[in-house]
Write a protein that holds these residues in place. Structure first.
Motif, PDB file in Angstrom:
ATOM      1  N   GLU A  67       0.839  -1.207   0.000  1.00 32.02           N
ATOM      2  CA  GLU A  67       0.000   0.000   0.000  1.00 32.02           C
ATOM      3  C   GLU A  67       0.867   1.247   0.000  1.00 32.02           C
ATOM      4  O   GLU A  67       1.732   1.407   0.864  1.00 32.02           O
ATOM      5  CB  GLU A  67      -0.926   0.015   1.224  1.00 32.02           C
ATOM      6  N   ASN A 125      -4.446   4.947  -2.183  1.00 29.13           N
ATOM      7  CA  ASN A 125      -5.627   5.498  -1.516  1.00 29.13           C
ATOM      8  C   ASN A 125      -6.244   6.574  -2.402  1.00 29.13           C
ATOM      9  O   ASN A 125      -5.546   7.473  -2.864  1.00 29.13           O
ATOM     10  CB  ASN A 125      -5.241   6.078  -0.152  1.00 29.13           C
ATOM     11  N   GLU A 157      -7.933   1.813  -2.943  1.00 27.31           N
ATOM     12  CA  GLU A 157      -8.544   1.787  -1.616  1.00 27.31           C
ATOM     13  C   GLU A 157      -9.444   3.009  -1.467  1.00 27.31           C
ATOM     14  O   GLU A 157      -8.994   4.146  -1.613  1.00 27.31           O
ATOM     15  CB  GLU A 157      -7.467   1.772  -0.518  1.00 27.31           C
ATOM     16  N   ASP A 187     -11.786   0.667   2.421  1.00 23.02           N
ATOM     17  CA  ASP A 187     -10.829   0.961   3.495  1.00 23.02           C
ATOM     18  C   ASP A 187     -11.561   1.413   4.768  1.00 23.02           C
ATOM     19  O   ASP A 187     -12.682   1.904   4.699  1.00 23.02           O
ATOM     20  CB  ASP A 187      -9.913   2.087   3.007  1.00 23.02           C
ATOM     21  N   LYS A 208     -11.219  -3.793   4.166  1.00 18.70           N
ATOM     22  CA  LYS A 208     -10.189  -3.608   5.195  1.00 18.70           C
ATOM     23  C   LYS A 208     -10.844  -3.182   6.499  1.00 18.70           C
ATOM     24  O   LYS A 208     -11.451  -2.112   6.573  1.00 18.70           O
ATOM     25  CB  LYS A 208      -9.174  -2.540   4.763  1.00 18.70           C
TER      26      LYS A 208
END
Ligand code: C2E
Ligand code: MG
Ligand code: MG
Ligand code: MG
Length: 304
Positions: A67, A125, A157, A187, A208
């Motif tokens: 990530e 992200n 995400e 996320d 997540k």
């Protein structure tokens, strides 16, 4: 003044002293204005860097993904946390430029890793602003194409609260992600108000669990029930479950017992430079023979 008391000196694994400016510290208005001013030049000045934190398969302990987590090396303040500057960038219209830089840089790095035989996914992200851009997916697809990457090897995400916005424009981004074959992850799951029927319609492949539930796992029966329920829910919807913020062996053991598919957290590795992650990932063989005797990695971002 105010700013200097809000900064702390820490030692990085590499040796040098760094100031870390963190979100939980107060940022006054003058600070904000200064940061905004400096942030306008951060991309052009090459002050941004992507650190990477691995996600680990709970069974095989192989690395499944890296990530990308944004870091800003401020010339005077040192390392500024994304928890501070992303909201500023988001609020003052800089997140578009920064988000595009992240897409390009993460794609380039993903191609680099592929070329060295590392097969993990790369995750980025996605901010609220980006999710509302009508050409977000075109930008993603273009960057992946430039670097010869398959969309399925790239994870977006998107926080649960953003995913639940359910406006025409975010729906359209999701629909385009589905058609493009991108790997979508929800996320910080558990803190927002996910509607189950909406969750089922999203093109997500991964969920997540928010770090706040993981943190309380060993001490709170409520947190245990929530995580247990989320794992079952995710599996019923054919989603893989990742736990973020895993810091202790007790948390890891509970998560494995509950059937969590992947783990991420300081117990395994902190976010680190791309180079450090390359070494860490290549060391996979050694890590997997260690199995249930994890030791904190040598390649770690420093704890403030
Ligand atoms: P996130 O995506 O939920 O990332 C997880 C955060 O938890 C990261 O903080 C990570 O360093 C931290 N973390 C990981 N393992 C542990 C652990 O075991 N314990 C604890 N206490 N923390 C852990 P970071 O890097 O400061 O990023 C904070 C947030 O900033 C991210 O949350 C994400 O929402 C946002 N962010 C970071 N990079 C980007 C980016 O490139 N674009 C956008 N739009 N947002 C970003
Ligand atoms: Mg994330
Ligand atoms: Mg998260
Ligand atoms: Mg989080």
């Amino acid at each position: 003044g105010h700013a200097s008391t809000a900064m702390r000196c820490v030692k990085l694994a590499g040796g040098g002293d760094y100031m870390v400016f963190e979100p939980r510290m107060a940022v006054d208005t003058r600070d904000q204005a200064e940061l905004l001013h400096d942030l306008r030049h951060a991309v052009a000045n090459g002050e941004l860097e992507l650190f990477y934190q691995p996600k680990i398969d709970a069974q095989s302990l192989q690395i499944t993904a890296a990530e990308a987590l944004l870091r800003w090396h401020h010339p005077l303040r040192g390392l500024v946390s994304p928890g501070i500057f992303i909201p500023i960038a988001e609020r003052y219209g800089l997140i578009g430029t920064i988000g595009q830089w992240v897409i390009d840089e993460a794609s380039r790095q993903a191609a680099d890793w592929r070329a060295s035989g590392l097969r993990m996914r790369v995750a980025i992200n996605i901010s609220a602003y980006q999710m509302r851009q009508h050409d977000l997916v075109d930008r993603l697809v273009a960057a992946l194409k430039t670097h010869g990457l398959q969309p399925g090897r790239f994870t977006c995400e998107i926080t649960e609260s953003l995913a639940m916005e359910d406006t025409r424009v975010t729906q359209r981004s999701f629909e385009r992600m589905r058609r493009a074959g991108l790997h979508v992850s929800i996320d910080d799951f558990g803190v927002g108000q996910a509607s189950l029927s909406y969750l089922r319609r999203l093109p997500a492949a991964e969920l997540k669990i928010d770090g706040s539930f993981v943190r309380d796992l060993a001490t709170s029966a409520d947190a245990r029930s929530i995580v247990d329920a989320v794992v079952k829910l995710a599996h019923a919807l054919q989603l893989r479950v990742v736990a973020e913020g895993v810091e202790t062996e007790a948390q890891r053991d509970l998560l494995v017992t509950m059937g969590c598919d992947e783990l991420q957290g300081f117990l395994f590795a902190r976010p680190m430079t791309a180079r450090a992650l390359t070494l860490w990932a290549l060391d996979d063989g050694q890590r997997t023979t260690m199995k249930h005797d994890f030791r904190p990695s040598l390649f770690q971002e420093t704890v403030p």
